[in-house]
Design a protein around this motif. Sequence first.
Motif: not given
Length: 403
Positions: A248-258
């Motif tokens: 996230q700090e690199a400017g990317r998206q993080v998606h969590a499942i479960g």
Amino acid sequence: MARAFLVVMDSVGIGGAPDSSTFFNGDLPDLGANTLAHIAQACAAGQAEEGRSGPLNLPNLERLGLGAAMRLASAVPFPGLDGTPQGRWGCAAEISRGKDTPSGHWELAGLPVPWDWCFFPDTQPAFPAELSAYVAQAAGCDRILGDCHAPGTAIIERLGAEHMQSGRPIVYTSADSVMQIAAHEETFGLECLLDLCQRIAPHLHAMKVGRVIARPFVGSAAEGFRRTTNRRDYAIQPPAPVLTNWVQEAGRQVHAIGKIGDIFSMTGIDTLKKGSDATLMQHLAQAIDKAEEGSLTFANFVEFDSLYGHRRDVAGYARALEWFDAELGKLLPLLRQGDMLLLTADHGNDPSWPGTDHTREQVPVLIAGCGTGCIGNCGFVDVAASVAAHLGVASQGPGRSFL
């Protein structure tokens, strides 16, 4: 730009943990526990025929190297799984002094647990008197029910009717660093249960108890009680940045499942999808289809552990593995050029082992999209370093990339 899909098959251990003799189920050490090998052996012997039949059939996991990872971890034959791997494969050992969900996931995300967890003794009462009184006061009642180590389904069958009549919450624990609170969704109220767990969680976290888990259920004494999918985990927030933060700090998206969102207290997470494992599989397929370039999708499939491992249901665990493998076969062709799909686990839960708790085991590391070959024996922390390397994100943990 590369994408990464990190998928935790909760409790799918492959034995061989070098320190398993120092971890226990009751009075018996975990030395010799092997979740996958013992399930495969039971299937091959015709001892896991409920709802399925014959040898354990996991062709897609086998093609990625599951049988080879098993042999590397524990030198145990894996009946029916002896093909030539077509992915990258190896096994990983944990260094944190726990065989629980937060320890496993934090370390997979690059952070070994920096303290000793608080565990409650297998006595009755299990909790200190002042803690039980604190929880009862927070719930607005005179005392709690349970106050012991117990399987969740068994304790609601035993105390569900008394809980509905008295309004007292059912509070119990296990070999993990956890306090679990079960309450009826209708008579006690789901929101009341979630509010109770959220309010007491900081007190438990200060004691270094890893999680407070809300365990809602429905039903009646006449028709039987059953837990719902509205479980909520209130976990300690990691004390240092983990893989989700790095991405996230690199400017990317993080998606969590479960339950990833619960395990990491939503730190470093942009979106969250929850539901049954069948629903989560749909969410994972959608993520593979639509996730942004450069993103991380971090998923946990919990029902191996919650429905079959803890309940010591060998046939049920085998069915779940075969279902997962069949669904995996549908997902693999959807991966784009440059994608990484990394499958692993957080601990073991051998359904053939005495007791009802997790087992200390190594876990498989199976990778699609990054070539073929053995990565050897590695650490949980190396998973985070390798995912970060694939995404071109700086690793802030002690792990080393095996790519």
